[in-house]
Design an enzyme around this catalytic site. Structure first.
Site, PDB file in Angstrom:
ATOM      1  N   PHE A 111     108.049  28.840  98.387  1.00  0.00           N
ATOM      2  CA  PHE A 111     110.391  28.683  98.228  1.00  0.00           C
ATOM      3  C   PHE A 111     110.439  30.259  98.802  1.00  0.00           C
ATOM      4  O   PHE A 111     109.741  31.730  98.603  1.00  0.00           O
ATOM      5  CB  PHE A 111     109.991  29.198  96.562  1.00  0.00           C
ATOM      6  CG  PHE A 111     111.343  29.018  95.811  1.00  0.00           C
ATOM      7  CD1 PHE A 111     112.295  27.450  95.756  1.00  0.00           C
ATOM      8  CD2 PHE A 111     112.222  30.182  95.412  1.00  0.00           C
ATOM      9  CE1 PHE A 111     113.712  27.861  95.444  1.00  0.00           C
ATOM     10  CE2 PHE A 111     113.358  29.841  95.646  1.00  0.00           C
ATOM     11  CZ  PHE A 111     114.301  28.591  95.684  1.00  0.00           C
ATOM     12  N   ASP A 146     102.289  33.010  91.652  1.00  0.00           N
ATOM     13  CA  ASP A 146     103.779  32.765  91.561  1.00  0.00           C
ATOM     14  C   ASP A 146     103.748  31.443  90.345  1.00  0.00           C
ATOM     15  O   ASP A 146     102.967  30.148  90.966  1.00  0.00           O
ATOM     16  CB  ASP A 146     104.962  32.125  92.406  1.00  0.00           C
ATOM     17  CG  ASP A 146     106.250  31.669  91.617  1.00  0.00           C
ATOM     18  OD1 ASP A 146     106.298  31.341  90.675  1.00  0.00           O
ATOM     19  OD2 ASP A 146     106.875  32.373  92.484  1.00  0.00           O
ATOM     20  N   ARG A 178     112.846  14.385  93.931  1.00  0.00           N
ATOM     21  CA  ARG A 178     111.748  14.940  92.916  1.00  0.00           C
ATOM     22  C   ARG A 178     112.148  14.454  91.756  1.00  0.00           C
ATOM     23  O   ARG A 178     113.143  14.733  91.125  1.00  0.00           O
ATOM     24  CB  ARG A 178     111.752  16.525  92.844  1.00  0.00           C
ATOM     25  CG  ARG A 178     111.022  17.267  92.848  1.00  0.00           C
ATOM     26  CD  ARG A 178     110.876  18.853  93.737  1.00  0.00           C
ATOM     27  NE  ARG A 178     112.200  19.537  93.009  1.00  0.00           N
ATOM     28  CZ  ARG A 178     112.350  20.675  92.415  1.00  0.00           C
ATOM     29  NH1 ARG A 178     111.442  21.533  92.948  1.00  0.00           N
ATOM     30  NH2 ARG A 178     112.930  20.924  91.693  1.00  0.00           N
ATOM     31  N   TYR A 228     112.917  29.621  82.720  1.00  0.00           N
ATOM     32  CA  TYR A 228     114.544  28.458  83.442  1.00  0.00           C
ATOM     33  C   TYR A 228     113.419  27.134  83.160  1.00  0.00           C
ATOM     34  O   TYR A 228     113.944  25.907  82.963  1.00  0.00           O
ATOM     35  CB  TYR A 228     115.307  28.576  83.606  1.00  0.00           C
ATOM     36  CG  TYR A 228     115.240  29.292  84.983  1.00  0.00           C
ATOM     37  CD1 TYR A 228     115.233  27.882  85.796  1.00  0.00           C
ATOM     38  CD2 TYR A 228     115.078  30.790  85.266  1.00  0.00           C
ATOM     39  CE1 TYR A 228     114.722  28.696  87.520  1.00  0.00           C
ATOM     40  CE2 TYR A 228     115.140  31.064  86.808  1.00  0.00           C
ATOM     41  CZ  TYR A 228     114.649  29.659  87.497  1.00  0.00           C
ATOM     42  OH  TYR A 228     114.675  30.148  88.800  1.00  0.00           O
ATOM     43  N   LYS A 229     112.497  26.451  83.172  1.00  0.00           N
ATOM     44  CA  LYS A 229     112.052  25.746  84.277  1.00  0.00           C
ATOM     45  C   LYS A 229     110.812  24.572  82.563  1.00  0.00           C
ATOM     46  O   LYS A 229     111.556  24.898  81.250  1.00  0.00           O
ATOM     47  CB  LYS A 229     110.808  25.664  85.192  1.00  0.00           C
ATOM     48  CG  LYS A 229     111.719  25.874  86.598  1.00  0.00           C
ATOM     49  CD  LYS A 229     111.053  26.094  87.753  1.00  0.00           C
ATOM     50  CE  LYS A 229     111.745  26.990  88.607  1.00  0.00           C
ATOM     51  NZ  LYS A 229     112.775  26.714  88.932  1.00  0.00           N
TER      52      LYS A 229
END
Length: 403
Positions: free
Chosen positions: A135, A204, A378, A229-230
């Site tokens: 990312f 990560d 996605r 938050y995922k």
């Protein structure tokens, strides 16, 4: 487009047999098929009431007394211990707070300082390896950390790490799951290769924590970071976390030594003395509102087996790929997510020439995924609230949209 009633029947059978299906009622959901939990998890039903209590009673009535009486002060490490079993860590190694980006910076600079302190014969290392497919923020932070520590930065594919890591390498920053493709990288073998070269591994976990087993302690990971938050459903902008392996904590030298990580934070000393253990990963005053919302969200995980979550994740993604093959005209989309279970996270990425417009049309029809430039659809599968009926419907609507 072919009609395949057998798939709908099988979806109903799979949902009826699903041991995790009852967890869906613990989330605020509607008739939309929500397959974007790998960007923002759904709202757990217990969070609004908890936030209301924090605002009205703890802040509104107790006010400053809540730092002690409501446990505000110990929230970062207390909530860290709630996350720990989800990533395979013993208590006392995770502290919650700050953003993922800030924690990547702390972890990476801290790792370089750990290998550069002259112990274990590892001084003189001046190279950081970083996942070239990461990312973007991780890459930006790694570049800044390299400048700050006087290291050379080398971006490369994760598969290239075993052949590239060497006597100059201080630290390697890798993503456990690729955010675009959903590819799961081999954390155990890559960590072992990094250690064999005398370097430290920084992982990560943003796209794996809460979706699959990680095994931080089991595999000897040195440092790790992740968002909440995922798949952990902590809410937009909820605080991230930092893992520092227990035997490294007394030497971990954070580049952000804030007053909250001081051994005596209220002593107001002009000189810094780090707190023991994971606490030295703290920086400033904890963000209490979002942190306690996260704590409420994590209650959903009581008595939930991460192995059961992983098994359902693989079943969901397998079924989605099967449904896509049945409903979507051949050649219209191409899966870029690995088919092998050992290499797959909890999402499916489909390459589609007009992906941006297709996703807009899917959302209009009640199937929410997301689009990644230039041509990727996605779909994220959160096993706590996504069912097999959702999967069949999403693939069917995709086929109708493309047909």
């Amino acid at each position: 487009m072919p009609d395949v009633p057998e798939l709908r029947e099988r979806a109903a059978e799979l949902d009826a047999a699903d041991e995790l299906a009852k967890l869906r009622e613990q989330f605020v959901l509607d008739e939309v098929v929500y397959l974007d939990g790998n960007s923002l998890g759904a709202l757990p039903v217990g969070v609004p009431g908890r936030v209301d209590d924090v605002v009205r009673r703890q802040w509104g009535e107790l006010r400053i007394r809540s730092w002690e009486e409501s446990g505000w002060w110990t929230a970062p490490e207390r909530i860290g211990d709630r996350i720990a079993p989800l990533v395979g860590a013993a208590p006392g190694q995770i502290v919650v707070g700050d953003s993922t980006s800030v924690n990547v910076f702390k972890a990476l600079v801290g790792a370089v300082r750990l290998v550069g302190d002259g112990r274990d014969g590892r001084s003189g290392r001046n190279e950081i390896l970083v996942d070239a497919t990461t990312f973007p923020t991780d890459g930006y932070i790694a570049a800044s950390a390299a400048r700050l520590t006087g290291c050379e930065l080398r971006p490369l594919e994760p598969a290239e790490v075993p052949g590239a890591v060497g006597p100059r390498t201080a630290a390697v920053l890798l993503n456990h799951v690729d955010y675009r493709t959903g590819r799961l990288h081999d954390l155990p073998s890559l960590t072992s290769a990094i250690h064999d070269a005398g370097a430290l591994a920084v992982w990560d976990l943003c796209h794996s924590a809460g979706a699959l087993p990680v095994g931080l302690d089991e595999h000897g990971v040195d440092l790790a970071v992740g968002c909440t938050y995922k798949y952990l459903n902590g809410g937009p902008g909820s605080p991230a976390y930092l893992y520092v392996r227990g035997d490294l904590q007394d030497r971990f030298d954070s580049p952000l030594p804030g007053w909250n990580s001081h051994a005596d934070p209220f002593g107001m000393s002009p000189s810094y003395a780090p707190a023991p253990g994971a606490l030295r990963g703290r920086v400033g005053t904890p963000d209490i509102l979002s942190m306690l919302a996260l704590e409420a969200a994590l209650e959903v995980w009581e008595d939930v087996s991460i192995d059961a979550v992983r098994a359902k994740s693989l079943a969901l993604t397998d079924f989605f790929l099967e449904c896509v093959a049945a409903y979507v005209t051949g050649g219209r989309v191409e899966s870029i997510t690995p088919s092998a279970h050992a290499e797959r996270g909890s999402q499916v990425a489909l390459r589609c020439p007009d992906a941006g417009e297709v996703m807009k049309r899917l959302i209009e029809r009640g199937v929410v995924g997301d689009f990644r430039h230039p041509d990727v659809l996605r779909f994220g599968f959160t096993p706590l609230y996504v069912g097999f009926g959702d999967v069949e419907r999403a693939a069917r609507v995709l086929g109708e949209t493309l047909g």
